[in-house]
Motif scaffolding. Structure first.
Motif, PDB file in Angstrom:
ATOM      1  N   PRO A   1      35.069 -11.837 -32.107  1.00  0.00           N
ATOM      2  CA  PRO A   1      36.239 -13.382 -32.590  1.00  0.00           C
ATOM      3  C   PRO A   1      37.720 -13.176 -32.126  1.00  0.00           C
ATOM      4  N   ASP A   2      38.664 -12.610 -32.296  1.00  0.00           N
ATOM      5  CA  ASP A   2      39.618 -12.040 -32.440  1.00  0.00           C
ATOM      6  C   ASP A   2      40.045 -11.453 -31.391  1.00  0.00           C
ATOM      7  N   ALA A   3      38.332 -10.625 -30.584  1.00  0.00           N
ATOM      8  CA  ALA A   3      38.512  -9.866 -29.581  1.00  0.00           C
ATOM      9  C   ALA A   3      38.781 -10.472 -27.686  1.00  0.00           C
ATOM     10  N   LEU A   4      38.079 -12.041 -27.883  1.00  0.00           N
ATOM     11  CA  LEU A   4      37.418 -13.138 -27.236  1.00  0.00           C
ATOM     12  C   LEU A   4      38.568 -14.296 -27.015  1.00  0.00           C
TER      13      LEU A   4
ATOM     14  N   CYS B   1      40.318  -9.299 -18.540  1.00  0.00           N
ATOM     15  CA  CYS B   1      40.175  -9.124 -19.745  1.00  0.00           C
ATOM     16  C   CYS B   1      41.097  -8.742 -20.704  1.00  0.00           C
ATOM     17  N   GLY B   2      42.082  -7.164 -20.147  1.00  0.00           N
ATOM     18  CA  GLY B   2      42.505  -6.467 -21.482  1.00  0.00           C
ATOM     19  C   GLY B   2      42.100  -5.842 -22.102  1.00  0.00           C
ATOM     20  N   SER B   3      41.288  -4.792 -21.597  1.00  0.00           N
ATOM     21  CA  SER B   3      40.429  -3.960 -22.056  1.00  0.00           C
ATOM     22  C   SER B   3      40.152  -3.921 -23.205  1.00  0.00           C
ATOM     23  N   VAL B   4      39.695  -4.758 -23.856  1.00  0.00           N
ATOM     24  CA  VAL B   4      39.002  -5.230 -25.305  1.00  0.00           C
ATOM     25  C   VAL B   4      37.705  -3.719 -25.443  1.00  0.00           C
ATOM     26  N   ALA B   5      38.160  -3.429 -26.480  1.00  0.00           N
ATOM     27  CA  ALA B   5      37.116  -2.242 -27.718  1.00  0.00           C
ATOM     28  C   ALA B   5      36.214  -3.289 -27.450  1.00  0.00           C
ATOM     29  N   ASP B   6      35.232  -1.949 -26.853  1.00  0.00           N
ATOM     30  CA  ASP B   6      33.735  -2.194 -26.777  1.00  0.00           C
ATOM     31  C   ASP B   6      32.716  -1.306 -27.855  1.00  0.00           C
ATOM     32  N   SER B   7      31.886  -1.972 -28.209  1.00  0.00           N
ATOM     33  CA  SER B   7      30.730  -1.092 -28.686  1.00  0.00           C
ATOM     34  C   SER B   7      29.675  -0.380 -27.157  1.00  0.00           C
ATOM     35  N   LYS B   8      28.866   1.358 -27.428  1.00  0.00           N
ATOM     36  CA  LYS B   8      28.230   1.657 -26.407  1.00  0.00           C
ATOM     37  C   LYS B   8      27.065   0.810 -25.690  1.00  0.00           C
ATOM     38  N   VAL B   9      26.493  -0.230 -26.642  1.00  0.00           N
ATOM     39  CA  VAL B   9      25.891  -1.259 -26.573  1.00  0.00           C
ATOM     40  C   VAL B   9      26.446  -2.499 -26.243  1.00  0.00           C
ATOM     41  N   SER B  10      27.231  -2.819 -24.816  1.00  0.00           N
ATOM     42  CA  SER B  10      28.001  -3.809 -25.167  1.00  0.00           C
ATOM     43  C   SER B  10      27.768  -4.995 -25.458  1.00  0.00           C
TER      44      SER B  10
END
Length: 322
Positions: free
Chosen positions: A14-17, A125-134
């Motif tokens: 939610p914060d990333a979005l 999008c601003g380089s949002v941190a993500d999991s390996k399975v997106s």
């Protein structure tokens, strides 16, 4: 882009979005800087390709003849939009390179990146941190495509976007054990919901190691549903026709989950009837939670891939796809 665990990504989504919607809104604030094309071609691979289904549906509904591809000739498209969360997808970089510089646009999570370097214009999008399975990376990429589509079709992003992070909470019915016990999953969605169907099937394969196949609703009705059986799970996403299909499958005794705004006696996750691309993000958030639960039941370590593939990413815009 930093990489985090699936659990962290879902918690922080939610914060990333919200942060990405603000960043994207600033970039799209001047509609004159983003003139609408007549025949845009979107190019992407993997999860990013799944994200394109909702965007193309949105634009075609508005009278803009959009299309999507994985790679190949760009034809007579008046704008070629390369979409890659990392900005490093080899096939996308190679295809965008084939378009004249003035007809290139990149939509990325990470900039700078090879795809962003190659494009004439960039929506980041601003380089949002993500999991390996997106998860989060997929959601913000879909938000970028949706907000850009809104600008092209209506002159500004829809007011729904800032409200979306508050709608991400998912109340998942207790179906994970049933789905995990199946040998295959059919994931079906109509219209813009095809994005969640395609990405959901990909996540089930990547994260759960469970064979899954996406279908557009009308195509599914033309024969593929005949293979339904007690060891095939069905995730049905969309509106009234999808709710009817889910009831039909569940009535035949098959493991079925319905995701959508309609009432249903089938195990259901309610999604509000909001604009189509924004709704696709919520639909996919349901699939993300389902995938995490099913992977847990199956004991699969999410993000530990069994096969190493070295030719799908590039480190420079000059690199060639193999």
């Amino acid at each position: 882009m930093s990489q985090i665990s699936l659990a962290e990504a879902l918690e922080r989504q939610p914060d990333a979005l919200a942060a990405a919607v603000r960043t994207l809104g600033e970039q799209l604030a001047d509609p004159s800087a983003w003139p609408a094309p007549r025949r845009p071609l979107f190019v992407a691979m993997g999860a990013s390709h799944a994200a394109l289904a909702a965007c193309v549906h949105r634009l075609r509904t508005a009278g803009i003849w959009a299309s999507r591809t994985g790679c190949g000739p760009v034809g007579d498209a008046d704008l070629v939009v390369g979409v890659s969360q990392s900005g490093r997808s080899a096939e996308t970089v190679a295809t965008l390179r084939e378009a004249p510089a003035e007809r290139r646009l990149a939509v990325v999570n990470v900039a700078p990146s090879p795809l962003a370097e190659l494009a004439g214009r960039v929506l980041s999008c601003g380089s949002v941190a993500d999991s390996k399975v997106s998860t989060s990376g997929f959601s913000v990429t879909l938000a970028a495509l949706g907000m850009l589509s809104d600008v092209w079709a209506g002159g500004r992003p829809d007011p729904v976007w800032p409200t979306l992070p508050g709608l991400l909470a998912v109340d998942l019915p207790p179906v994970a054990e049933q789905v995990a016990g199946c040998v295959a999953v059919d994931v079906v969605g109509g219209g813009a919901s095809l994005t969640a169907a395609e990405e959901g099937a990909l996540m089930l394969r990547e994260a759960c190691r469970l064979p899954a196949t996406p279908y557009e609703t009308r195509q599914y009705l033309h024969g593929p549903m005949e293979s339904a059986g007690p060891r095939t799970a069905h995730v049905i996403i969309g509106g009234e026709r999808e709710a009817e299909l889910a009831a039909q499958l569940a009535g035949a005794g098959h493991v079925t989950v319905y995701v959508g705004p309609c009432q249903s006696a089938v195990p259901r996750v309610a999604v509000p009837a909001i604009p189509a691309v924004a709704r696709a993000i919520l639909e996919n958030a349901v699939l993300q939670r389902l995938v995490a639960a099913v992977a847990g039941v199956r004991g699969v370590p999410v993000g530990e891939f069994r096969f190493s593939v070295g030719d799908t990413k590039v480190d420079s815009a000059a690199a060639e796809a193999v």
